[in-house]
Design an enzyme around this catalytic site. Sequence first.
Site, mmCIF file in Angstrom:
data_model
loop_
_atom_site.group_PDB
_atom_site.id
_atom_site.type_symbol
_atom_site.label_atom_id
_atom_site.label_comp_id
_atom_site.label_asym_id
_atom_site.label_seq_id
_atom_site.Cartn_x
_atom_site.Cartn_y
_atom_site.Cartn_z
ATOM 1 N N LYS A 1 -22.261 20.489 13.331
ATOM 2 C CA LYS A 1 -22.680 20.121 11.974
ATOM 3 C C LYS A 1 -23.321 21.305 11.232
ATOM 4 O O LYS A 1 -22.919 21.635 10.123
ATOM 5 C CB LYS A 1 -23.689 18.963 12.035
ATOM 6 N N ASN A 2 -24.309 21.917 11.865
ATOM 7 C CA ASN A 2 -25.081 22.928 11.143
ATOM 8 C C ASN A 2 -24.350 24.262 11.018
ATOM 9 O O ASN A 2 -24.857 25.182 10.379
ATOM 10 C CB ASN A 2 -26.462 23.091 11.771
ATOM 11 N N ILE B 1 -39.089 25.113 -0.032
ATOM 12 C CA ILE B 1 -37.986 25.987 -0.424
ATOM 13 C C ILE B 1 -38.492 27.284 -1.075
ATOM 14 O O ILE B 1 -37.753 27.973 -1.758
ATOM 15 C CB ILE B 1 -36.985 25.267 -1.361
ATOM 16 N N ASP B 2 -39.778 27.594 -0.832
ATOM 17 C CA ASP B 2 -40.351 28.797 -1.455
ATOM 18 C C ASP B 2 -39.618 30.083 -1.069
ATOM 19 O O ASP B 2 -39.483 30.992 -1.872
ATOM 20 C CB ASP B 2 -41.853 28.898 -1.115
ATOM 21 N N CYS C 1 -33.701 14.896 6.277
ATOM 22 C CA CYS C 1 -34.457 14.042 7.190
ATOM 23 C C CYS C 1 -35.962 14.203 6.961
ATOM 24 O O CYS C 1 -36.433 15.274 6.598
ATOM 25 C CB CYS C 1 -34.128 14.423 8.618
ATOM 26 N N ARG D 1 -40.632 20.875 4.664
ATOM 27 C CA ARG D 1 -39.358 21.492 4.334
ATOM 28 C C ARG D 1 -39.357 22.139 2.954
ATOM 29 O O ARG D 1 -38.629 21.758 2.034
ATOM 30 C CB ARG D 1 -38.211 20.491 4.504
ATOM 31 N N ARG E 1 -30.576 18.305 3.003
ATOM 32 C CA ARG E 1 -31.191 19.643 2.974
ATOM 33 C C ARG E 1 -30.136 20.752 2.911
ATOM 34 O O ARG E 1 -30.316 21.760 2.240
ATOM 35 C CB ARG E 1 -32.039 19.801 4.244
ATOM 36 N N ARG F 1 -24.879 10.598 10.096
ATOM 37 C CA ARG F 1 -24.941 11.865 9.362
ATOM 38 C C ARG F 1 -24.533 13.029 10.258
ATOM 39 O O ARG F 1 -24.019 14.030 9.769
ATOM 40 C CB ARG F 1 -26.374 12.125 8.868
ATOM 41 N N ASP G 1 -34.332 20.515 17.362
ATOM 42 C CA ASP G 1 -33.345 19.431 17.279
ATOM 43 C C ASP G 1 -33.099 18.752 18.636
ATOM 44 O O ASP G 1 -32.480 17.696 18.693
ATOM 45 C CB ASP G 1 -32.013 19.967 16.733
HETATM 46 C C1 EPZ Z 1 -32.247 24.029 9.934
HETATM 47 O O1 EPZ Z 1 -33.127 23.453 8.980
HETATM 48 C C2 EPZ Z 1 -31.393 22.879 10.400
HETATM 49 N N1 EPZ Z 1 -30.682 22.318 9.276
HETATM 50 C C3 EPZ Z 1 -32.257 21.837 11.069
HETATM 51 O O2 EPZ Z 1 -31.414 20.847 11.576
HETATM 52 C C4 EPZ Z 1 -33.058 22.461 12.198
HETATM 53 O O3 EPZ Z 1 -33.938 21.508 12.720
HETATM 54 C C5 EPZ Z 1 -33.835 23.657 11.684
HETATM 55 O O4 EPZ Z 1 -32.954 24.594 11.004
HETATM 56 C C6 EPZ Z 1 -34.554 24.420 12.764
HETATM 57 O O5 EPZ Z 1 -33.630 24.855 13.717
HETATM 58 C C7 EPZ Z 1 -29.574 22.871 8.836
HETATM 59 O O6 EPZ Z 1 -29.081 23.862 9.347
HETATM 60 C C8 EPZ Z 1 -28.909 22.206 7.688
HETATM 61 P P1 EPZ Z 1 -35.840 26.072 8.523
HETATM 62 P P2 EPZ Z 1 -33.881 24.307 7.941
HETATM 63 O O7 EPZ Z 1 -35.712 26.525 7.102
HETATM 64 O O8 EPZ Z 1 -33.084 25.549 7.689
HETATM 65 C C9 EPZ Z 1 -40.299 26.590 6.925
HETATM 66 C C10 EPZ Z 1 -30.753 18.637 12.025
HETATM 67 O O9 EPZ Z 1 -31.195 17.590 12.547
HETATM 68 N N2 EPZ Z 1 -39.777 26.981 5.612
HETATM 69 O O10 EPZ Z 1 -35.344 26.954 9.604
HETATM 70 O O11 EPZ Z 1 -34.239 23.429 6.824
HETATM 71 C C11 EPZ Z 1 -40.044 25.105 7.185
HETATM 72 O O12 EPZ Z 1 -40.960 24.269 6.557
HETATM 73 C C12 EPZ Z 1 -31.671 19.516 11.271
HETATM 74 O O13 EPZ Z 1 -29.573 18.963 12.051
HETATM 75 C C13 EPZ Z 1 -40.652 27.302 4.602
HETATM 76 O O14 EPZ Z 1 -41.862 27.294 4.773
HETATM 77 O O15 EPZ Z 1 -35.164 24.700 8.690
HETATM 78 C C14 EPZ Z 1 -40.089 25.070 8.697
HETATM 79 O O16 EPZ Z 1 -41.420 24.964 9.132
HETATM 80 C C15 EPZ Z 1 -32.891 18.951 10.781
HETATM 81 N N3 EPZ Z 1 -40.150 27.652 3.387
HETATM 82 C C16 EPZ Z 1 -39.546 26.443 9.110
HETATM 83 O O17 EPZ Z 1 -39.606 27.250 7.938
HETATM 84 C C17 EPZ Z 1 -38.825 27.685 3.131
HETATM 85 O O18 EPZ Z 1 -38.431 28.011 2.003
HETATM 86 C C18 EPZ Z 1 -38.138 26.432 9.628
HETATM 87 O O19 EPZ Z 1 -37.331 25.681 8.774
HETATM 88 C C19 EPZ Z 1 -37.935 27.361 4.178
HETATM 89 C C20 EPZ Z 1 -38.442 27.019 5.408
#
Ligand code: EPZ
Length: 431
Positions: free
Chosen positions: A26-27, A128-129, A121, A126, A97, A411, A318
């Site tokens: 998926k990812n 987006i900064d 989810c 989560r 997301r 999903r 995950d």
């Molecule tokens: C990806 O999410 C995956 N989603 C998630 O899969 C997975 O759990 C996660 O990476 C961690 O491996 C997709 O690929 C679509 P991150 P993502 O940005 O990219 C912080 C599933 O079940 N952060 O790596 O959204 C954030 O809050 C899912 O398939 C900021 O602070 O995760 C977190 O603490 C759910 N600011 C950390 O970074 C930002 O702008 C990592 O999040 C972006 C992220």
Amino acid sequence: MNDKFVVKGLNGKKTLSGKIRVNGAKNAVLKLMASTILFEDKVELLDIPEIEDVKRMLEILEDLGVKIERKEKGHFVIDTSKAKETVLNREISEMMRASIVLTGPILSRFGEVTFPIPGGCVIGARAIDFFIDGFKKMGASVNFDKGAYIIKAKGKKLRGAEIFLKTPSVTATETFIMAGVLANGKTVIKNSALEPEIKNLADYLISCGAKIKGAGTSRIEITGGNLLKSKGKKYKAMPDRVETGSFLVLGALCADNLEITNCNPDDVEILLEILKDSGVLLEVKKNSILIKNNGKIKNKEFKSVNIKTKEYPGFPTDLQAPMVVFLTQASGEALVFETIFEGRLNYTEDLKRMGADILMLDPHRVLVKGPAVLRGRKVESPDLRAGLAFIIAGILAKGESIIDNVYLIDRGYENIEERLRKIGVDIERFS
Ligand code: EPZ
């Protein structure tokens, strides 16, 4: 849409057997689909799981004017040559997301993009900064109006920049790789995430003309150029490592013999090490993993292990929920530390209602004591990964479990009930 699963538990017996094939990841595929915006010709994608998130991504792309042809199951041809629209469909983007990764290629190709705060989810803040800050560094202006971000590149063209991610975010890394592909000059992503899906995306883009160095390391360099050309080169999805890992836990707890096929064991090395340490007998081959003669080993003979989720190659967040189900059965006490998302242990309340001995220390840490007898209950999955973990718990438990909110499981997992039935699980879907 609001289906339920009813699972009849095995009451701790390990009777499942046969083969279960891992689907495309998926990812990885969601990002590949987004990357088609960077191409001047059609892109053919194979082994695409027909899960709800993929359907939503296809809908967003169609809404942008992209032509999509479904050749056969899991085989899509995506043609973005006529796409012009730069506003992401609000309703769908708010559900997922992964929609945010589209901002990179759209902004890079068309010079502007409008998108809502993406949903997904409920596992944490989560933010987006990183995306907003990075686009600004690439010379874009950012406005927020009526619940949507409007981002415009100066002179309709992004310029290469150095972007340091304060946390190695997966989607931010992927977004800036794609943004860099058509930007002017060089983009450097520092402290980039290392997840295998990122390298998988970069490798395909490189094979179609992109200049990307270092994907899979913490420093990625992208030199901008022209639109990419697939020239008929097909993308075949990599196996889903979260499915692989979840099936491993299911096999260890509930199967006598199980062969997990079409997987890449290297992508789940940490889980394999941990399961082996706790006493699970595994035979690891190139593209499959075997659990053999496991029926005689009692789950309580497995040893507990502490878990700390971390970016790849650390323990994946995950897989945290399936691992907690494993730990409810192993002997001893385990500390599970979820370091990535602050809302990703809430499902343990439902596991407790099933009989698990779990103590929440704070939103990031639980203590799991095993072995505990689980009893079937009605539970509701808060996210797709916890949803699959509930299915595993239901299979293990005594009696019947009802798992609500199956949309979330759909999903990420295609036709999970049919695939589980083939290895002996008694599971039915009710609408
Ligand atoms: C990806 O999410 C995956 N989603 C998630 O899969 C997975 O759990 C996660 O990476 C961690 O491996 C997709 O690929 C679509 P991150 P993502 O940005 O990219 C912080 C599933 O079940 N952060 O790596 O959204 C954030 O809050 C899912 O398939 C900021 O602070 O995760 C977190 O603490 C759910 N600011 C950390 O970074 C930002 O702008 C990592 O999040 C972006 C992220």
